[in-house]
Design a protein around this motif. Structure first.
Motif, PDB file in Angstrom:
ATOM      1  N   SER A  22     -30.890  15.170  63.266  1.00 24.75           N
ATOM      2  CA  SER A  22     -32.058  16.052  63.080  1.00 24.75           C
ATOM      3  C   SER A  22     -32.940  16.125  64.323  1.00 24.75           C
ATOM      4  O   SER A  22     -34.170  16.106  64.239  1.00 24.75           O
ATOM      5  CB  SER A  22     -32.888  15.615  61.862  1.00 24.75           C
ATOM      6  N   ASP A  30     -37.642  18.584  60.196  1.00 20.45           N
ATOM      7  CA  ASP A  30     -38.008  17.969  58.919  1.00 20.45           C
ATOM      8  C   ASP A  30     -36.972  18.163  57.813  1.00 20.45           C
ATOM      9  O   ASP A  30     -37.162  17.710  56.693  1.00 20.45           O
ATOM     10  CB  ASP A  30     -39.374  18.464  58.462  1.00 20.45           C
ATOM     11  N   VAL A  63     -36.119  20.917  56.387  1.00 21.59           N
ATOM     12  CA  VAL A  63     -36.369  22.097  55.566  1.00 21.59           C
ATOM     13  C   VAL A  63     -36.505  23.330  56.443  1.00 21.59           C
ATOM     14  O   VAL A  63     -35.624  24.172  56.487  1.00 21.59           O
ATOM     15  CB  VAL A  63     -37.635  21.916  54.685  1.00 21.59           C
ATOM     16  N   SER A  64     -37.617  23.409  57.175  1.00 16.78           N
ATOM     17  CA  SER A  64     -37.836  24.632  57.950  1.00 16.78           C
ATOM     18  C   SER A  64     -38.770  24.464  59.137  1.00 16.78           C
ATOM     19  O   SER A  64     -39.166  25.452  59.741  1.00 16.78           O
ATOM     20  CB  SER A  64     -38.402  25.725  57.044  1.00 16.78           C
TER      21      SER A  64
END
Length: 120
Positions: free
Chosen positions: A44, A84, A86-87
């Protein structure tokens, strides 16, 4: 948020606001996400560059290679941020910082300059 900037062949940890204008300031232009660095994707970590860096003849900073072939050369300041899941972008964790530093541990000479290299 904690980020790492690769500039002039040096990795620099910084704390910057999580605002578009601040991210753009770090790469000196509009953001382009680099999505082909596998080691960073699986942890990530988002890699951002100036989308016009090559047209502006920015200085090479990072060679991305696969076996004996060059996949791409990232030019201009390179910004590493967290994702994160998500977005949104977020600050890097200590583990992500360590992954970046461990992955960017090898340099080569490219066009007379020392640049980092990642072999995928």
């Amino acid at each position: 948020m904690k980020v790492i900037v690769l500039s002039d062949g040096c990795l620099v940890e910084k704390d910057i606001p999580n605002q578009l204008k601040d991210l753009q300031r770090e790469v000196k232009g509009q953001l382009e996400k680099v999505s082909f660095i596998d080691e960073f994707n699986k942890h990530s970590i988002i890699t951002l560059v100036n989308e016009d860096g090559k047209m502006l003849n920015e200085v090479p900073q990072l060679v991305v290679a696969h076996e004996i072939y060059i996949v791409d050369i990232l030019v201009g300041d390179v910004l590493f941020v967290g994702f994160d899941g998500v977005s949104d972008f977020c600050g890097l964790s200590d583990e992500q910082v360590a992954i970046i530093k461990r992955t960017l541990c090898k340099k080569i000479t490219y066009k007379g300059k020392m640049v980092y290299v990642i072999d995928q």
